[in-house]
Write a protein that holds these residues in place. Sequence first.
Motif, PDB file in Angstrom:
ATOM      1  N   GLU A  88      -1.618  33.972  17.392  1.00 11.05           N
ATOM      2  CA  GLU A  88      -2.923  34.631  17.498  1.00 11.05           C
ATOM      3  C   GLU A  88      -3.849  33.805  18.395  1.00 11.05           C
ATOM      4  OE1 GLU A  88      -2.389  36.459  13.001  1.00 11.05           O
ATOM      5  OE2 GLU A  88      -3.901  34.904  13.329  1.00 11.05           O
ATOM      6  N   GLN A 144      -8.759  44.687  18.836  1.00  9.81           N
ATOM      7  CA  GLN A 144      -9.072  45.253  17.522  1.00  9.81           C
ATOM      8  C   GLN A 144      -7.849  45.241  16.632  1.00  9.81           C
ATOM      9  OE1 GLN A 144     -10.820  49.070  18.407  1.00  9.81           O
ATOM     10  NE2 GLN A 144     -12.340  48.070  19.693  1.00  9.81           N
ATOM     11  N   GLN A 145      -6.690  45.377  17.290  1.00 17.65           N
ATOM     12  CA  GLN A 145      -5.455  45.358  16.518  1.00 17.65           C
ATOM     13  C   GLN A 145      -4.515  44.363  17.176  1.00 17.65           C
ATOM     14  OE1 GLN A 145      -2.258  48.364  16.191  1.00 17.65           O
ATOM     15  NE2 GLN A 145      -3.890  49.531  15.210  1.00 17.65           N
ATOM     16  N   VAL A 155      -8.363  36.059  13.626  1.00 18.01           N
ATOM     17  CA  VAL A 155      -7.786  37.109  12.783  1.00 18.01           C
ATOM     18  C   VAL A 155      -7.875  36.686  11.319  1.00 18.01           C
ATOM     19  CG1 VAL A 155      -5.675  38.370  12.224  1.00 18.01           C
ATOM     20  CG2 VAL A 155      -6.242  37.876  14.622  1.00 18.01           C
ATOM     21  N   ASN A 208       0.346  43.391  21.299  1.00 20.17           N
ATOM     22  CA  ASN A 208       1.546  43.034  20.550  1.00 20.17           C
ATOM     23  C   ASN A 208       2.149  41.817  21.199  1.00 20.17           C
ATOM     24  OD1 ASN A 208       2.113  45.200  18.490  1.00 20.17           O
ATOM     25  ND2 ASN A 208       1.670  46.385  20.320  1.00 20.17           N
ATOM     26  N   ASN A 245       6.237  48.881  19.553  1.00 19.28           N
ATOM     27  CA  ASN A 245       4.998  48.720  18.789  1.00 19.28           C
ATOM     28  C   ASN A 245       3.791  49.323  19.489  1.00 19.28           C
ATOM     29  OD1 ASN A 245       5.782  47.490  16.410  1.00 19.28           O
ATOM     30  ND2 ASN A 245       5.873  45.471  17.348  1.00 19.28           N
ATOM     31  N   ARG A 289      -5.507  46.828  21.728  1.00 21.86           N
ATOM     32  CA  ARG A 289      -4.363  46.414  20.915  1.00 21.86           C
ATOM     33  C   ARG A 289      -3.543  45.417  21.705  1.00 21.86           C
ATOM     34  NH1 ARG A 289      -0.464  50.471  19.057  1.00 21.86           N
ATOM     35  NH2 ARG A 289      -0.772  51.658  20.975  1.00 21.86           N
ATOM     36  N   ASN A 302      -0.808  42.546  16.736  1.00 26.33           N
ATOM     37  CA  ASN A 302       0.465  42.434  16.019  1.00 26.33           C
ATOM     38  C   ASN A 302       1.225  41.235  16.523  1.00 26.33           C
ATOM     39  OD1 ASN A 302       0.783  44.548  14.201  1.00 26.33           O
ATOM     40  ND2 ASN A 302       1.089  45.981  15.899  1.00 26.33           N
TER      41      ASN A 302
END
Lengths: 772, 210
Positions: free
Chosen positions: A668, A708-709, B177, A649, A434, A647, A711
């Motif tokens: 999260e 910002q990202q 999120v 993951n 990822n 980012r 997963n």
Amino acid sequence: MTTDEFGDRRDIPGMIDAWDRVTGAVPFTINQEIPGMLHAKLVRSLSAHARIAAIRVDRARRVPGVVTVLTGAQLAARRDISPYFGPFLRDQPILAENKVRFVGEPVVAVAAETIESAEEAANLVEVEYEDLPAVFDPVAAFEEGSPILHEEPPKMSSLFVDVTMRNRVGTNVANVYSIRKGDIEKGFAEADHIFEDVFSSPAVQHVPLETHVCVASVARGSITVWASTQTPHVVRAQLAEIFGLPLSSVRVIVSTLGGGYGAKTYPKIEPVTAVLALVAQRPVRLHLTREEEFVTVTKHAATVRMKTGLRRDGTITARQSTAYFNTGAYADVGPRVIVWGGFGQGGPYRIPNLFVDTYSMYTNTPPAGAFRGFGINQTAWAHEVHIDMIAERLGMDPLELRMKNVLEEGEAFATGDPVENWHSKELLQSVAENIGWTYPVAPHRNGSRIRAKGLSVSASRAIPLAVSTAAVKMNIDGSVNVLSSSVEMGQGIQTALALLAAEALTVAPSQVHVSEVDTDVTPYDQQSSASRGTYSMGAAVQAAADEVKGQLLQLASEELEVSPADLEVVAGHVRVKGSPDRCLSFSEIVRKSRSGNLMGQGRYRAGGALDPDTGLSLGPGPGHWHQAAGAAEVEVDIETGHVDVLRFNAAVFAGRVINRVQAELQTEGNVAFGVSQALFEEMVFDHGQLQNTNLGDYMISSIKDMPQQLNVTLLEYPERSEIHGVGETALPSIMPAIANAIYNATGVRVTDLPVTPEKVLRGLRLNGNGAS
Amino acid sequence: MGMERADRATKKTKGTEAAVTSEIVAGPPIGAESPPTELAITLRVNGAEHQVRVLPGHTLLDVLRNKLKLRSVREGCGIGMCGACTVLVEGEPISSCLQLAWMAQSREITTVEGLSQDGQLHPVQQAFLDKTAFQCSYCTPGFVLATVSLLTSIEDPSTEQIKDYLAGNLCRCGSYVKIVDAVLAARDQGNPRKRHSSTASPVDERGVHL
Ligand code: FES
Ligand code: FES
């Protein structure tokens, strides 16, 4: 009604009480008030280690509205009170008796008609201290000649059977856990390379937005407390002991918590609130300020010295590792944290020869307790940075080095028990893919900003020998009550239990109500922590629901005059197999049998005791291995040292997901926790005095600190039907993944958390490649 | 980070004067022989008027939560850093832990209790519910009110603007999120300004004024 009508469980709103949560109506314990209630305020120690020479309370007593001013000496003189508490060692006084052991320790308690009067009176209490030499560092506390915090042997507790106490009276060692696996000398002899590094992580605070709160009422030999606790049954047992009452006379009521993260496990403010209520003969409310919350419980600071031997090809042959966990002035759950911190030093790796010593050390700092990740954060920080450092020294891809050494199904964990449902490789592979992992690492530079990636993998073992019990009640209309002592703290346990009961009984989730916790009514559960709620309480609820199902089949068989074997349960009905029209609804069964209601009980017991001498498992483990991997991409500004996590993951093994949105939220949330622990969270002490005691000085992550990202991968094997808690699974892997990425970007290796801009800049200067 | 945090603290404590005054007026009454005099004040909250007796040092948070029993208003830090105590005063989000109650007289105060009407959730609440933008939800009323204010003050905010605006609200459970998802959903679902202002011009389904 058919099962299909219930739709995909994943479509169910994230939480059954979501409406109350968005309207602010959810009943937090801070809302609890009872008529005639007094307000309490604590006078806290200003000294880190001192004898109490004198306490003067006359002026405080004269403040209008003051009802009770209570000292430790007064408590000790009472014959109806046993004034010490603690889950493993009864070492913590409800109020300091003749000495204080940390700045912030409660010394005097005041109860008054208004909070203003209580505060005013508390300000007028004078305490004289005769300072004693103090010790703040867990390694220093281990050294000979260190000031000793507890001279007398504390009373032991028999509450928990999973941890062997090896506290050393007359020293600062509150407990030791050791692993002796294989032959350490042989293991190092087989190694071509041996590397040794030292890692440390600081104390941090859980910072639940709702601070600890308790309302206590004492009447005619019984106590009722409304408490913000994750461990209602432990609080009940300890209050019963303090007051010399049977368990049945102590009632602990817990509504939903405004965050816990481990902070609200085991007694904290409940004992002092209850004794104030006893002495004042009035109900009492105590609600901590943010400053007080900071000195009530912390995450253990820890120092880990780790030495690993490897063959030329990167195969680990041996590890010897020693860790000192700073448990603060009172042991709290420190004696158990070090067991996790102990086997945690093996990580998710195959280490045939493992030699570990882990110490829970008393120091003159606030008590450290359970913290999301439970001892694994501190050790994963060590082994995951260590393995990256080793990979570089060997000139190997850190991903490959991990892949070569992580455990595979059935191999022995650090505790010797074979791992089941083990997926470290798959998790690592998934995050590496990822994030787009490549080796050699290729930092990408843009002006003063450099980007790079980092990896990590972690694992933990579930709490052994823990017990959860639940009851399921089917009412005359076929609706269902679940009675459970699992505490809702935002992890969605009530929703998960409702879904499980609904599924087991083939009724709609809207027909199920999960009780709030009330120890007078709800059955025993060891604790809502260690991510054990969904799997252990879930299993208990399923068993209880199965028992109800069995009763339904039996009663229906009598009514329909068919053998139970010829019956099936479908969508709230029992029907004869093959003749769907010979069918009774649950409601009809309860009604016709004149049962009133049906009741089922369920119990889940974990195995996995450890040998006190070798630290190795004595039998089948508790199962439920918590496994995670993390991959970060960061951007470091080498002019300012500022780090952005671009980012992340996070991959966790989730077994079978009961409520997807909750599992995502928890993971999260772990990233939010991990990012700030990686980059800025740290309780800063000066001679035992906490310097950052409010949310202005102590930073926690805001919405802008999030990657910002982000997963989240929930690795599932639903066909095995196994539920895994994910409340803390991801956290330990997050800090090292970020630190490894920072290293890959800058060449700055930070081994003591947090990785602050100052440390990055200092490292850049030392490397001679700072911004020019 | 430090700088960003400072910015939002100032933004959040709108009327910094109130904050400063609060410290002076609320000075500790240590050793006072007689209790400080209570003031009788009128607060306009969620469309209703309330007469309350308060001490000069009582914050708006104290009064809304403890006297008017508006339980959505919660303390997290007491110093304007967390946003858990956010309420709207004349539509502007403020930290009620920093605002003295008596200074809020005659100004229109909105808490989450005042958002839902006739058993209907406000669109922002509905979006938070739909996205499950919370775990423990202690922070949720603050986020909801800050979002209401965001969507009335910035037309069609970008994700970056949303994050900037909400940076003064902390969620320790880390539901960020899904909070961003919820705000985006509320944004796309229509401009909530319409709900509160009779003079708003009609908007199309993307919130664009016609
Ligand atoms: S309590 Fe007001 S901002 Fe935190
Ligand atoms: S949901 Fe718990 S603090 Fe935000």
